[in-house]
Design an enzyme around this catalytic site. Structure first.
Site, PDB file in Angstrom:
ATOM      1  N   LEU A 177     -55.775  69.923 113.396  1.00 30.30           N
ATOM      2  CA  LEU A 177     -56.136  68.522 113.227  1.00 30.30           C
ATOM      3  C   LEU A 177     -55.308  68.000 112.057  1.00 30.30           C
ATOM      4  O   LEU A 177     -54.985  68.751 111.138  1.00 30.30           O
ATOM      5  CB  LEU A 177     -57.625  68.369 112.901  1.00 30.30           C
ATOM      6  CG  LEU A 177     -58.618  68.784 113.986  1.00 30.30           C
ATOM      7  CD1 LEU A 177     -60.051  68.640 113.478  1.00 30.30           C
ATOM      8  CD2 LEU A 177     -58.418  67.972 115.252  1.00 30.30           C
ATOM      9  N   ASP A 178     -54.977  66.730 112.083  1.00 32.85           N
ATOM     10  CA  ASP A 178     -54.275  66.131 110.947  1.00 32.85           C
ATOM     11  C   ASP A 178     -55.103  66.329 109.692  1.00 32.85           C
ATOM     12  O   ASP A 178     -56.331  66.448 109.749  1.00 32.85           O
ATOM     13  CB  ASP A 178     -54.040  64.636 111.182  1.00 32.85           C
ATOM     14  CG  ASP A 178     -53.034  64.361 112.286  1.00 32.85           C
ATOM     15  OD1 ASP A 178     -52.326  65.291 112.701  1.00 32.85           O
ATOM     16  OD2 ASP A 178     -52.973  63.203 112.731  1.00 32.85           O
ATOM     17  N   LYS A 179     -54.450  66.319 108.556  1.00 32.96           N
ATOM     18  CA  LYS A 179     -55.061  66.627 107.265  1.00 32.96           C
ATOM     19  C   LYS A 179     -56.406  65.924 107.043  1.00 32.96           C
ATOM     20  O   LYS A 179     -57.364  66.550 106.641  1.00 32.96           O
ATOM     21  CB  LYS A 179     -54.084  66.258 106.153  1.00 32.96           C
ATOM     22  CG  LYS A 179     -54.599  66.504 104.769  1.00 32.96           C
ATOM     23  CD  LYS A 179     -53.568  66.067 103.749  1.00 32.96           C
ATOM     24  CE  LYS A 179     -54.179  66.050 102.374  1.00 32.96           C
ATOM     25  NZ  LYS A 179     -53.347  65.342 101.434  1.00 32.96           N
TER      26      LYS A 179
END
Length: 185
Positions: free
Chosen positions: A10-12
């Protein structure tokens, strides 16, 4: 010897459901499902403005011409076919609730490319609330948020050991709910 394997990311600043493989075989089976786009993935996001239902299909490239990831031909007019590093990306967007100067949307992925949802929503003219990267081209009033308001709500796949369909769902965390409450009309 047996270490959990990261199957996807997942993105940060994205919250939500993830899957980790406990064995090398499970990782192989799950990775194959991701590559074949056989995974059910549903995200919710808050976006700037009023967004209508859409199906977005583009070829994502690592550099659209200004150092950012983006869709081939979106930032600069396309000259010829997409380059060899371009990847087909498909996102289905459905509005779920109208908010003050924003929309709560549900995004279903056919593909899963890096930053796909954030790029597609931004290129539709409705960047994700709280995004600090893909809001560059947006000229409307900006809604502040503590992070990118994107949440992986549903993850479904065929369990690598049992062969049965598994589906996991998690509602957005408190910070997401707080921003939504702040934007309630």
């Amino acid at each position: 010897e047996i270490r959990p394997g990261i199957v996807h990311r997942l993105d940060k600043d994205t919250s939500g459901v993830m899957v980790f493989a406990r064995t090398a075989e499970a990782k192989r089976v799950l990775a194959a499902q991701f590559r074949a786009h056989d995974i059910e993935r549903v995200y919710v996001a808050m976006v700037h403005g009023a967004l209508a239902e859409a199906r977005v299909e583009t070829y994502l490239v690592p550099d659209r011409g200004d150092g950012l990831r983006g869709s081939h031909g979106h930032f600069r007019r396309a000259r010829g076919e997409p380059p060899s590093d371009a990847r087909l990306s498909v996102t289905h967007v459905r509005p779920a609730a109208a908010l003050k100067d924003a929309t709560l949307v549900e995004c279903r992925l056919e593909t899963g490319r890096q930053h796909q949802i954030r790029i597609h929503l931004s290129e539709l003219g409705h960047p994700v609330v709280g995004d600090r990267v893909y809001i560059r081209d947006y000229h409307g009033p900006r809604i502040e948020a503590p992070r990118t308001m994107l949440h992986a709500r549903v993850l479904g796949f065929v369990h690598p050991r049992t062969g049965r369909r598994a589906r996991f769902e998690r509602e957005p965390p408190e910070d997401f709910r707080a921003v939504r409450e702040m934007l309630e009309p």
